[in-house]
Design a protein around this motif. Structure first.
Motif, PDB file in Angstrom:
ATOM      1  N   SER A 197      38.173  28.723   3.401  1.00 10.28           N
ATOM      2  CA  SER A 197      38.929  28.524   4.637  1.00 10.28           C
ATOM      3  C   SER A 197      38.033  28.181   5.820  1.00 10.28           C
ATOM      4  CB  SER A 197      39.782  29.758   4.951  1.00 10.28           C
ATOM      5  OG  SER A 197      39.032  30.948   4.838  1.00 10.28           O
ATOM      6  N   ALA A 198      36.766  27.841   5.557  1.00  5.14           N
ATOM      7  CA  ALA A 198      35.821  27.490   6.624  1.00  5.14           C
ATOM      8  C   ALA A 198      35.662  25.975   6.712  1.00  5.14           C
ATOM      9  CB  ALA A 198      34.460  28.138   6.370  1.00  5.14           C
ATOM     10  N   PRO A 199      35.923  25.384   7.881  1.00  5.70           N
ATOM     11  CA  PRO A 199      35.826  23.928   8.014  1.00  5.70           C
ATOM     12  C   PRO A 199      34.383  23.433   8.014  1.00  5.70           C
ATOM     13  CG  PRO A 199      36.352  24.918  10.128  1.00  5.70           C
ATOM     14  CD  PRO A 199      36.389  26.028   9.121  1.00  5.70           C
ATOM     15  N   GLU A 200      34.216  22.186   7.615  1.00  5.61           N
ATOM     16  CA  GLU A 200      32.883  21.593   7.521  1.00  5.61           C
ATOM     17  C   GLU A 200      32.187  21.518   8.875  1.00  5.61           C
ATOM     18  OE1 GLU A 200      29.577  19.821   5.528  1.00  5.61           O
ATOM     19  OE2 GLU A 200      31.291  21.039   4.861  1.00  5.61           O
ATOM     20  N   VAL A 201      32.947  21.442   9.969  1.00  2.00           N
ATOM     21  CA  VAL A 201      32.335  21.389  11.296  1.00  2.00           C
ATOM     22  C   VAL A 201      31.481  22.628  11.548  1.00  2.00           C
ATOM     23  CG1 VAL A 201      34.346  22.440  12.459  1.00  2.00           C
ATOM     24  CG2 VAL A 201      32.780  20.985  13.750  1.00  2.00           C
ATOM     25  N   LEU A 202      31.846  23.761  10.969  1.00  2.00           N
ATOM     26  CA  LEU A 202      31.044  24.972  11.151  1.00  2.00           C
ATOM     27  C   LEU A 202      29.765  24.923  10.323  1.00  2.00           C
ATOM     28  CD1 LEU A 202      33.763  27.790  11.248  1.00  2.00           C
ATOM     29  CD2 LEU A 202      32.735  26.493  13.140  1.00  2.00           C
ATOM     30  N   VAL A 203      29.813  24.236   9.186  1.00  2.00           N
ATOM     31  CA  VAL A 203      28.599  24.027   8.395  1.00  2.00           C
ATOM     32  C   VAL A 203      27.599  23.201   9.198  1.00  2.00           C
ATOM     33  CG1 VAL A 203      27.646  23.044   6.269  1.00  2.00           C
ATOM     34  CG2 VAL A 203      29.873  24.198   6.221  1.00  2.00           C
ATOM     35  N   ARG A 204      28.088  22.117   9.797  1.00  2.00           N
ATOM     36  CA  ARG A 204      27.193  21.263  10.597  1.00  2.00           C
ATOM     37  C   ARG A 204      26.665  22.029  11.817  1.00  2.00           C
ATOM     38  NH1 ARG A 204      24.990  18.211   7.407  1.00  2.00           N
ATOM     39  NH2 ARG A 204      23.772  17.812   9.300  1.00  2.00           N
ATOM     40  N   GLU A 205      27.491  22.884  12.392  1.00  2.00           N
ATOM     41  CA  GLU A 205      27.060  23.681  13.534  1.00  2.00           C
ATOM     42  C   GLU A 205      25.888  24.585  13.159  1.00  2.00           C
ATOM     43  OE1 GLU A 205      29.934  25.917  16.381  1.00  2.00           O
ATOM     44  OE2 GLU A 205      29.149  27.455  15.029  1.00  2.00           O
ATOM     45  N   VAL A 206      25.979  25.204  11.987  1.00  2.00           N
ATOM     46  CA  VAL A 206      24.904  26.077  11.515  1.00  2.00           C
ATOM     47  C   VAL A 206      23.642  25.268  11.241  1.00  2.00           C
ATOM     48  CG1 VAL A 206      24.163  27.522   9.573  1.00  2.00           C
ATOM     49  CG2 VAL A 206      26.403  27.884  10.625  1.00  2.00           C
ATOM     50  N   ILE A 207      23.797  24.112  10.627  1.00  2.00           N
ATOM     51  CA  ILE A 207      22.629  23.267  10.340  1.00  2.00           C
ATOM     52  C   ILE A 207      21.951  22.838  11.642  1.00  2.00           C
ATOM     53  CG2 ILE A 207      21.869  21.058   9.360  1.00  2.00           C
ATOM     54  CD1 ILE A 207      24.143  21.394   7.285  1.00  2.00           C
ATOM     55  N   ASP A 208      22.742  22.478  12.643  1.00  2.00           N
ATOM     56  CA  ASP A 208      22.176  22.097  13.944  1.00  2.00           C
ATOM     57  C   ASP A 208      21.419  23.257  14.583  1.00  2.00           C
ATOM     58  OD1 ASP A 208      23.245  19.574  13.657  1.00  2.00           O
ATOM     59  OD2 ASP A 208      24.979  19.944  14.958  1.00  2.00           O
ATOM     60  N   ALA A 209      21.956  24.474  14.451  1.00  2.00           N
ATOM     61  CA  ALA A 209      21.281  25.648  15.002  1.00  2.00           C
ATOM     62  C   ALA A 209      19.957  25.900  14.280  1.00  2.00           C
ATOM     63  CB  ALA A 209      22.187  26.874  14.899  1.00  2.00           C
ATOM     64  N   LEU A 210      19.968  25.739  12.966  1.00  2.00           N
ATOM     65  CA  LEU A 210      18.729  25.897  12.196  1.00  2.00           C
ATOM     66  C   LEU A 210      17.690  24.856  12.610  1.00  2.00           C
ATOM     67  CD1 LEU A 210      20.327  26.518   8.687  1.00  2.00           C
ATOM     68  CD2 LEU A 210      19.009  28.197   9.993  1.00  2.00           C
ATOM     69  N   ALA A 211      18.172  23.645  12.894  1.00  2.00           N
ATOM     70  CA  ALA A 211      17.258  22.552  13.261  1.00  2.00           C
ATOM     71  C   ALA A 211      16.584  22.778  14.612  1.00  2.00           C
ATOM     72  CB  ALA A 211      18.009  21.224  13.268  1.00  2.00           C
TER      73      ALA A 211
END
Length: 318
Positions: free
Chosen positions: A277-291
């Motif tokens: 139930s987690a949208p892909e936009v949150l995956v990209r948000e986490v990746i951006d934070a890691l970057a």
């Protein structure tokens, strides 16, 4: 915090696939969106449509009003039932009030409901493997008369069971369980009750199974694992457990702001996945934070390709 790439420690990010939205979640969200489009705001939704705060807040911004019970739905406004399913009593109450309702129950949950009804019609007592208090469990128990189904949460529960007739039993399961845990419970049930009838097909849904298998593909290669999902999301919680069982420390986060950087440290390899139930936009948000903190090298590890699509209710596509 940001710095040049040369100053950031390297991070090999293994991204599990499949991850995130499943067909049942896609369908449920689309039902709410189309209901708002066709009926105008507000459209009421009984309980969270899916277990994800980001999704719920976005739909609320479009005109969805989330309520705990039907009593909070005013006459004349449509109501949507969540993807987890509802007891028959809720549907009956909506009909008694003349409410227009849309059922967003995942078709795979509805399949379990139909199996339960068939087993009760055949006079079998059902042992239901699931988690007490979960909306899907409440909804499934609400399909059958009281006392005709017993909840089994663990292998230990099996030894304590009291059943009306051990030769006339069947079992069903919640769709979002740990595949490994469930296999152990089923084995215990079959050892104690050799005549117990199994479901015609696997009750744990394809998306739950696939996401757990995808985590298994990468967990042993990772120093840490992040799982994006809600704390009340059964399938998301199971993903973290799968990683932990393989020796990889895992944390459940709802979005990037929840990352515990002290816990994360500076891993060489990090695993990342998301519940159904987690949208892909949150995956990209986490990746951006890691970057912002690491020189990230992304690698998606594909376990299996999903192409499941569930039909929308007729009244929304006519």
């Amino acid at each position: 915090m940001s710095s040049s790439t040369s100053e950031r420690p390297p991070l090999h990010l293994l991204i599990a696939a499949p991850r995130g939205f499943c067909a049942g979640v896609d369908r449920a969200i689309k039902i709410v969106e189309l209901a708002i489009e066709q009926h105008g705001a507000p459209v009421y939704v009984r309980h969270e449509i899916v277990h994800n705060r980001f999704v719920v807040d976005r739909l609320a911004g479009m005109g969805a009003v989330f309520v705990a019970e039907l009593d909070a739905v005013p006459d004349g406004r449509p109501v949507v039932f969540s993807a987890h399913g509802v007891p028959k009593s809720v549907t009956a109450a909506a009909e008694d009030r003349g409410l227009a309702y849309l059922d967003a129950t995942c078709p795979l949950v509805s399949k379990v409901h139909r199996q339960a009804q068939r087993l009760i019609d055949a006079d079998r007592h059902i042992l239901f493997i699931g988690h007490a208090g979960h909306p899907e469990v409440i909804g499934t128990f609400g399909q059958v008369p009281s006392g005709t189904m017993s909840l089994v949460e663990s292998v230990d529960d099996v030894a304590e069971l009291t059943v009306p007739d051990e030769h006339n039993l069947a079992f069903l399961t919640q769709t979002t369980l740990s595949v490994d845990d469930t296999a152990e419970i089923v084995a215990a049930l079959q050892a104690r009750f050799p005549a117990i009838r199994a479901p015609r097909g696997e009750d744990i849904c394809y998306a739950t199974s696939n996401r757990q298998a995808a985590v298994k593909e990468i967990a042993r290669r990772c120093d840490r694992m992040l799982v994006i999902g809600a704390p009340n999301s059964s399938n998301s919680l199971r993903l973290g457990e799968v990683a932990e069982r393989l020796g990889t420390p895992a944390r459940l986060i709802q979005r990037a702001t929840d990352i515990d950087w002290d816990w994360l440290g500076t891993p060489a390899t990090l695993g990342l996945t998301a519940g159904a139930s987690a949208p892909e936009v949150l995956v990209r948000e986490v990746i951006d934070a890691l970057a912002q903190r690491f020189a990230v090298r992304e690698e998606e590890i594909a376990h299996v390709k999903e192409d499941m699509i569930f039909k929308l209710p007729r009244e929304l596509v006519a």
